[in-house]
Design a protein around this motif. Structure first.
Motif, PDB file in Angstrom:
ATOM      1  N   ASN A 290      65.634  34.516 -10.916  1.00  0.00           N
ATOM      2  CA  ASN A 290      65.925  35.433 -12.024  1.00  0.00           C
ATOM      3  C   ASN A 290      65.064  35.043 -13.215  1.00  0.00           C
ATOM      4  OD1 ASN A 290      67.018  37.131 -13.970  1.00  0.00           O
ATOM      5  ND2 ASN A 290      69.110  36.849 -13.263  1.00  0.00           N
ATOM      6  N   GLN A 291      64.356  36.010 -13.783  1.00  0.00           N
ATOM      7  CA  GLN A 291      63.501  35.757 -14.943  1.00  0.00           C
ATOM      8  C   GLN A 291      64.007  36.420 -16.213  1.00  0.00           C
ATOM      9  OE1 GLN A 291      59.756  36.926 -12.556  1.00  0.00           O
ATOM     10  NE2 GLN A 291      58.996  35.475 -14.065  1.00  0.00           N
ATOM     11  N   LYS A 292      65.046  37.229 -16.090  1.00  0.00           N
ATOM     12  CA  LYS A 292      65.523  38.019 -17.222  1.00  0.00           C
ATOM     13  C   LYS A 292      66.723  37.332 -17.857  1.00  0.00           C
ATOM     14  CE  LYS A 292      63.851  42.220 -14.970  1.00  0.00           C
ATOM     15  NZ  LYS A 292      64.200  43.545 -14.413  1.00  0.00           N
ATOM     16  N   PHE A 293      66.433  36.353 -18.722  1.00  0.00           N
ATOM     17  CA  PHE A 293      67.493  35.534 -19.289  1.00  0.00           C
ATOM     18  C   PHE A 293      68.349  36.270 -20.308  1.00  0.00           C
ATOM     19  CE2 PHE A 293      64.165  32.197 -18.390  1.00  0.00           C
ATOM     20  CZ  PHE A 293      64.754  31.791 -17.207  1.00  0.00           C
ATOM     21  N   GLU A 294      67.777  37.204 -21.022  1.00  0.00           N
ATOM     22  CA  GLU A 294      68.529  37.879 -22.078  1.00  0.00           C
ATOM     23  C   GLU A 294      68.789  39.336 -21.733  1.00  0.00           C
ATOM     24  OE1 GLU A 294      67.038  37.122 -25.974  1.00  0.00           O
ATOM     25  OE2 GLU A 294      67.338  34.963 -25.809  1.00  0.00           O
ATOM     26  N   THR A 580      80.255  27.388 -29.620  1.00  0.00           N
ATOM     27  CA  THR A 580      80.710  27.225 -28.241  1.00  0.00           C
ATOM     28  C   THR A 580      79.599  26.736 -27.316  1.00  0.00           C
ATOM     29  OG1 THR A 580      80.215  29.449 -27.423  1.00  0.00           O
ATOM     30  CG2 THR A 580      82.226  29.164 -28.685  1.00  0.00           C
ATOM     31  N   ASP A 581      80.006  26.305 -26.127  1.00  0.00           N
ATOM     32  CA  ASP A 581      79.034  25.694 -25.217  1.00  0.00           C
ATOM     33  C   ASP A 581      77.986  26.671 -24.700  1.00  0.00           C
ATOM     34  OD1 ASP A 581      80.753  27.088 -23.538  1.00  0.00           O
ATOM     35  OD2 ASP A 581      81.096  25.436 -22.144  1.00  0.00           O
ATOM     36  N   ILE A 582      78.303  27.962 -24.671  1.00  0.00           N
ATOM     37  CA  ILE A 582      77.326  28.957 -24.220  1.00  0.00           C
ATOM     38  C   ILE A 582      76.951  29.924 -25.348  1.00  0.00           C
ATOM     39  CG2 ILE A 582      78.088  28.857 -21.820  1.00  0.00           C
ATOM     40  CD1 ILE A 582      79.593  31.518 -22.362  1.00  0.00           C
ATOM     41  N   GLY A 583      77.361  29.572 -26.568  1.00  0.00           N
ATOM     42  CA  GLY A 583      77.276  30.521 -27.685  1.00  0.00           C
ATOM     43  C   GLY A 583      75.918  31.111 -27.951  1.00  0.00           C
ATOM     44  N   PHE A 584      74.892  30.270 -28.094  1.00  0.00           N
ATOM     45  CA  PHE A 584      73.603  30.810 -28.527  1.00  0.00           C
ATOM     46  C   PHE A 584      72.863  31.521 -27.395  1.00  0.00           C
ATOM     47  CE2 PHE A 584      72.379  26.580 -27.030  1.00  0.00           C
ATOM     48  CZ  PHE A 584      71.124  26.759 -26.460  1.00  0.00           C
ATOM     49  N   THR A 585      73.240  31.258 -26.138  1.00  0.00           N
ATOM     50  CA  THR A 585      72.616  31.977 -25.027  1.00  0.00           C
ATOM     51  C   THR A 585      73.404  33.234 -24.673  1.00  0.00           C
ATOM     52  OG1 THR A 585      73.800  30.548 -23.469  1.00  0.00           O
ATOM     53  CG2 THR A 585      71.557  29.920 -24.048  1.00  0.00           C
ATOM     54  N   PHE A 586      74.726  33.127 -24.592  1.00  0.00           N
ATOM     55  CA  PHE A 586      75.570  34.260 -24.210  1.00  0.00           C
ATOM     56  C   PHE A 586      75.503  35.370 -25.253  1.00  0.00           C
ATOM     57  CE2 PHE A 586      79.595  36.546 -23.796  1.00  0.00           C
ATOM     58  CZ  PHE A 586      79.705  36.725 -22.424  1.00  0.00           C
ATOM     59  N   THR A 587      75.547  35.007 -26.512  1.00  0.00           N
ATOM     60  CA  THR A 587      75.521  36.013 -27.571  1.00  0.00           C
ATOM     61  C   THR A 587      74.227  36.805 -27.539  1.00  0.00           C
ATOM     62  OG1 THR A 587      76.915  34.587 -28.941  1.00  0.00           O
ATOM     63  CG2 THR A 587      75.779  36.404 -30.051  1.00  0.00           C
ATOM     64  N   ALA A 588      73.107  36.122 -27.356  1.00  0.00           N
ATOM     65  CA  ALA A 588      71.818  36.819 -27.301  1.00  0.00           C
ATOM     66  C   ALA A 588      71.759  37.759 -26.115  1.00  0.00           C
ATOM     67  CB  ALA A 588      70.683  35.802 -27.226  1.00  0.00           C
TER      68      ALA A 588
END
Length: 684
Positions: A290-294, A580-588
């Motif tokens: 998977n290359q589509k992180f956001e 949160t532990d996934i905050g800056f990745t999940f929110t984006a």
């Protein structure tokens, strides 16, 4: 007449009672302790093994032991009550972790890493100590009994203390203990749900060579899943290295079991996430990339030649993603079954709507065929004889072991939970199919109150799942059955954003609280029209995680619900993204951007913005070690409602994390459910 009046009074006031029609016991608040959760299904030389996990209210814990299946009956092989993962060796013996000695337990309590394996040999009796490693071992892959790879935790902070104390472990541990009153962070994420503080901590790869152990990782390298080739000459694993801020994606690594030479064999030069490696042969693998992180998108499955590096796409996981997303509070976190092969293609478990089937994908045409075509939820599977061994939840049953033939027929092999159907008043959810505003067909369910009287209306709870990319099915769910046995009707569905409908259906990026909210409100309307036992004037709403977000959102956008219970929720994407532990990745990925480039967008989709509109009495439940949805989220909503003089209550559970409702300490699970039920009774 007197008998009818007595039953009516008991039901109205939620007292425990025996259902007059079924003669079965009511589902109590601690019913989950009755359920035996089956997982870790394995087979060797025709013998079937599995783990049973069950809550123990007396010591407020869970007990799990290894079992063998003999003539349809489980035979307990261990009595240590702490067996999780286990390995079947070629000679038929079994190894698993078990720390017995008091001095070893004391070492671990002080923070000294230690893993002790014991070996169970048929006919010997009690398991004997097999191996001890001065590491906190994760996974292990055997070449033979004297040579193997394993992963284990590595703490850069403790490594610095060791160096400072000239390698003296005792002195380093004492200094660590002396400084335990201070938590120091130098990275993000600095904590992880279920793991605690993770700043500076990594997972390393090690090689065991007849008593000599070699660390094959660099200090800040983090190693992921391992897979050993069939000839046991090649180990593949994933790796990424960072300091300060975790990176997205990883690299695919190959290491020789003979020379221990490691090589990066990532087929793509740009960042990507490699997962789920499966060997087709010793020189070719399947790998998910998977290359589509956001973006909200599924991975693609590729064939990769280990010698020539040839990469060929073979299958998209859209719309049939790999994995089981159907929720239940009476199932174990089952072992991922991964991909299995036959001559024409491969198999894997997926989520489709409200169930989890086993599917087959043809190598040549990419055509998908369903092995089981009903509403069964298959939790684990493995090839067996001319079909499959499975752990599945079917109908009202808790997990059992079944043989699934290639025509889709399930034959039960175990009956460890069958008595639940005979003894307790479990109510089958009633389906209702409807179309949302976009014309997508959705399925929802309603559970009527136990022993309800036709024509009479009852208070009703709308239950919303987490995720959002998970799903509800019709399988056994304790909390819903308990509410039904307490005189409530329960309704639930899978709105837009849920799993089981492909990427387009799951994609609610920057649309949280819009299409999903519309689906939930429409479903509530349809349920009211369809089921005459639902009282539209006595509606409650609850949910956890994403369901907690939606509960917070709903009470700020409608007054139709007279009570709400928001669990492990999100109140503000602004605070969530930076705590949160996934905050800056999940929110984006889910909302789009961050507080520096999309502050207005994050605030617009935050329930806290609309807290001044709330009129609904709301209970907030959070845990102080929930680093997925940090307790500040519930505190902010609670504070706002109290400020605006709306009835509110906040319950913070000590020592629990995001999994409170599913695997929290049994007594805390009871208290949580009691809080919600009492709140609903009070206002409905």
């Amino acid at each position: 007449m007197k008998k009818f009046l007595l039953l009516f009074i008991l039901a109205a006031f939620g007292f425990s009672r025996l259902n007059a029609e079924s003669g079965r016991k009511p589902v109590g608040i601690d019913f989950f302790k009755e359920v035996k959760m089956i997982s870790n299904l394995q087979e060797k030389n025709g013998k079937i093994y599995f783990v049973i996990r069950q809550a123990n209210m007396d010591d407020n814990s869970y007990q799990s032991d290894l079992y063998g299946l003999e003539n349809g009956q489980p035979r307990r092989l261990t009595s240590t009550h702490d067996v999780g993962n286990y390995t079947l060796l070629d000679d038929g013996s079994i190894i698993f972790r078990n720390v017995r000695e008091t001095k070893d337990k004391e070492k671990m309590r002080r923070g000294e890493p230690l893993t002790v394996y014991v070996r169970l040999t048929e006919g010997i009796g009690e398991a004997q100590e097999y191996l001890r490693l001065p590491y906190s071992v994760g996974d292990i892959k055997f070449i033979d009994e004297r040579h193997f790879f394993f992963t284990a935790g590595y703490d850069n902070n403790f490594a610095a203390l060791l160096e400072k104390n000239d390698g003296d472990t005792v002195k380093a541990l004492k200094e660590k203990e002396n400084g335990s009153s201070v938590r120091v962070f130098e990275e993000i994420p600095f904590w992880s749900n279920g793991r605690g503080d993770v700043s500076g901590k990594r997972n390393h790869l090690y090689y065991y060579n007849d008593g000599i152990i070699k660390d094959l990782s660099t200090a800040f390298e983090n190693v992921g899943g391992m897979e050993l080739s069939k000839d046991k000459k090649i180990l593949l694993y994933t790796s990424n290295t960072w300091q300060g801020k975790s990176t997205r994606g990883n690299r695919l690594m190959k290491i020789s079991a003979e020379t221990l030479d490691a090589k990066d064999i990532s087929p793509l030069s740009e960042p990507a996430s490699y997962n789920g490696v499966t060997f087709i042969s010793d020189n070719e693998i399947l790998v998910s990339i998977n290359q589509k992180f956001e973006e909200i998108s599924s991975a693609t499955l590729y064939r990769l030649g280990l010698n020539d590096g040839k990469l060929t796409a073979v299958h998209s996981f859209n719309p049939y993603g790999m994995g089981v997303s159907i929720g239940s509070d009476v199932k174990q976190g089952n072992s991922p079954s991964g991909i299995k092969f036959d001559k024409t293609g491969f198999y894997y478990l997926t989520t489709v709507g409200d169930h989890a089937p086993l599917i087959h994908v043809d190598f040549k045409s990419d055509a998908v065929s369903f092995i089981n075509k009903g509403k069964e939820t298959v939790l684990e599977y493995l090839p067996y004889k001319d079909g499959f061994l499975t752990v599945a939840m079917i109908g009202d049953k808790a997990s059992e072991i079944y043989f699934l033939d290639k025509k889709g027929v399930f034959t039960p092999l175990s009956t460890v939970n069958d008595q639940l159907l005979d003894e307790f008043d479990l109510i089958t959810p009633r389906p209702v199919v409807f179309k949302n505003a976009a014309g997508v067909e959705l399925t929802g369910y309603a559970i009527p109150p136990a022993g309800y009287v036709a024509g009479q209306k009852y208070p009703t709870i709308l239950d919303i799942h987490g995720g959002p990319r998970t799903a509800f099915g019709s399988c056994l769910f304790h909390e819903m059955q308990y509410w039904a046995n307490q005189g409530f009707a329960v309704i639930f569905t899978n709105p837009t954003g849920s799993d089981g409908g492909g990427d387009d259906f799951a994609n609610i990026k920057a649309r949280y609280g819009t299409v999903d909210y519309e689906d939930l409100m429409l479903f509530t309307d349809v349920a009211i029209k369809t089921f005459d036992f639902i009282d539209p004037d006595r509606l409650g709403v609850t949910g956890g995680s994403y369901g907690g977000f939606m509960t917070n959102w709903i009470i700020g956008h409608t007054d139709r619900f007279k009570a709400a219970a928001s669990q492990r929720s999100i109140a503000s994407w602004i605070s969530f993204s930076n705590t949160t532990d996934i905050g800056f990745t999940f929110t984006a990925a889910q909302i789009g951007g961050n507080v520096w480039n999309n502050l207005d967008g994050l605030w617009t989709q935050s329930p806290l913005k609309y807290a001044d509109k709330v009129k609904t009495p709301t209970l907030f439940i959070h845990s102080d070690e929930d680093y997925r949805c940090w307790q500040s989220e519930g505190i902010q909503m609670f504070y706002a409602l109290k400020y605006f003089e709306v009835p509110a209550r906040l319950c913070l559970f000590k020592g629990e994390n995001h999994e409170l409702s599913r695997s929290g300490k049994p007594k805390n699970r009871v208290r949580r459910l009691q809080e919600i039920t009492d709140w609903m009774k009070k206002y409905l």
